[in-house]
Design an enzyme around this catalytic site. Structure first.
Site, PDB file in Angstrom:
ATOM      1  N   PRO A 179       4.102   3.887  -3.250  1.00  0.00           N
ATOM      2  CA  PRO A 179       3.787   2.772  -2.364  1.00  0.00           C
ATOM      3  C   PRO A 179       2.530   3.078  -1.556  1.00  0.00           C
ATOM      4  O   PRO A 179       2.445   4.099  -0.890  1.00  0.00           O
ATOM      5  CB  PRO A 179       5.008   2.678  -1.447  1.00  0.00           C
ATOM      6  CG  PRO A 179       5.887   3.817  -1.797  1.00  0.00           C
ATOM      7  CD  PRO A 179       5.156   4.714  -2.682  1.00  0.00           C
ATOM      8  N   GLU A 180       1.593   2.181  -1.648  1.00  0.00           N
ATOM      9  CA  GLU A 180       0.384   2.264  -0.831  1.00  0.00           C
ATOM     10  C   GLU A 180       0.553   1.254   0.305  1.00  0.00           C
ATOM     11  O   GLU A 180       1.634   0.692   0.484  1.00  0.00           O
ATOM     12  CB  GLU A 180      -0.846   1.966  -1.703  1.00  0.00           C
ATOM     13  CG  GLU A 180      -0.876   2.854  -2.949  1.00  0.00           C
ATOM     14  CD  GLU A 180      -2.051   2.599  -3.872  1.00  0.00           C
ATOM     15  OE1 GLU A 180      -3.127   2.202  -3.389  1.00  0.00           O
ATOM     16  OE2 GLU A 180      -1.894   2.800  -5.086  1.00  0.00           O
TER      17      GLU A 180
END
Length: 286
Positions: free
Chosen positions: A2-3
């Site tokens: 997850p960014e």
DNA sequence: CATTACCTGCAA
DNA sequence: TTGCAGGTAATG
């Protein structure tokens, strides 16, 4: 995995559903997920605490906790301190908020049971995700260690320029450095470089002011698009209720090796920059 | 600066 | 069987 857009998508859901919830118990299915303190202290400090707010800093998700009220004839000591549960999902971690009685999730490594019967589950196939309890000082240290939030006014072209102009490193490696800008990862770094028409292996100190202005805009644009599409789900990312994002349908270069560049039709190339798989258009990006 | 370790699963 | 995967900290 997850960014920034994936963490922000999760944060928005949790912020709408968690504040006011009281933590009844915590279970660590894999103790490696806990950085600090030790499991017993961790459980004791969480039990009875109320979640007051859900925030994000870069790729970190932060749950603010109000301590449990002291037992009735409490001594007039110092009030228990507010604490913060910090979660970093690394590559494959997901956070799910499940209703009472929901079936188990695969790869669950930690569970916060809420007093109303719901569960906040941290699930992580690769078990690289980490969580810890921070006090105000530790949270401030985390904040200082990270670069500006790219979607706030603190992130300016001047600030971006200041962190690039003297550096000999390749541009993409710097974009992944969280001290420079907080929240970019491999997907959005590749997409931002494409949007700015910049070659990922370009040496940072060779950028012109115009290059940096385009990059600044591109970083914001790709992150905003990612949030708008509720994240990018190539394999493992899911939102807080298990839903995939849609942004993987809209990427220009990431994991599109051999497919035509959306701008010029040249096949997208994959190389390795800074130890990471890197996708770009050899025609458009210079 | 770049490379490796940390983990597990899957595609090549 | 090998290498790679959306990240980061710890090494040369």
């Amino acid at each position: 995995m997850p960014e920034l857009p994936e963490v922000e998508t999760t944060r928005r859901y949790l912020a709408a559903h968690l504040p006011g919830a009281r933590v009844a118990a915590v279970a660590l299915h894999d103790p490696r997920v806990l950085e600090r303190p030790d499991p017993a202290t961790f459980a004791a400090q969480l039990a009875g605490a109320t979640i007051t707010e859900v925030r994000r800093r870069g790729k970190y998700l932060i749950l603010d906790l109000a301590p449990a009220p002291p037992p009735a004839p409490a001594a007039a000591g110092p009030a228990p301190a507010t604490r913060h549960l910090v979660v970093h999902r690394r590559m494959t971690g997901n956070l799910f908020l499940r209703e009472p009685g929901a079936p188990p999730d695969a790869h669950t490594v930690a569970v916060l049971s809420l007093a109303d019967g719901r569960e906040l589950r941290l699930c992580d196939l690769r078990r690289l995700a980490r969580l810890w309890l921070a006090d105000a000082a530790e949270l401030a240290a985390l904040d200082r260690a990270l670069g500006p939030e790219p979607l706030t006014p603190a992130f300016t072209p001047e600030r971006l320029a200041a962190s690039l102009t003297r550096r000999r490193a390749r541009l993409k490696a710097l974009l992944l450095d969280q001290r420079l800008v907080a929240g970019l990862g491999n997907i959005y770094a590749d997409e931002a470089l494409f949007a700015a028409s910049l070659h990922p292996a370009r040496l940072a100190h060779t950028l012109t002011a115009e290059d940096i202005a385009r990059l600044h805009t591109a970083i914001r644009t790709v992150l905003e698009q990612g949030i708008h599409n509720e994240g990018t789900s190539f394999r493992d990312y899911r939102g807080a209720v298990g839903q995939p994002g849609r942004n993987q349908l809209l990427v220009a270069v990431f994991r599109r090796t051999g497919q035509p560049c959306p701008r010029c039709g040249t096949p997208i190339v994959k190389t390795r920059v800074g130890g990471r798989g890197t996708h770009y258009c050899p025609q458009c990006q210079r």
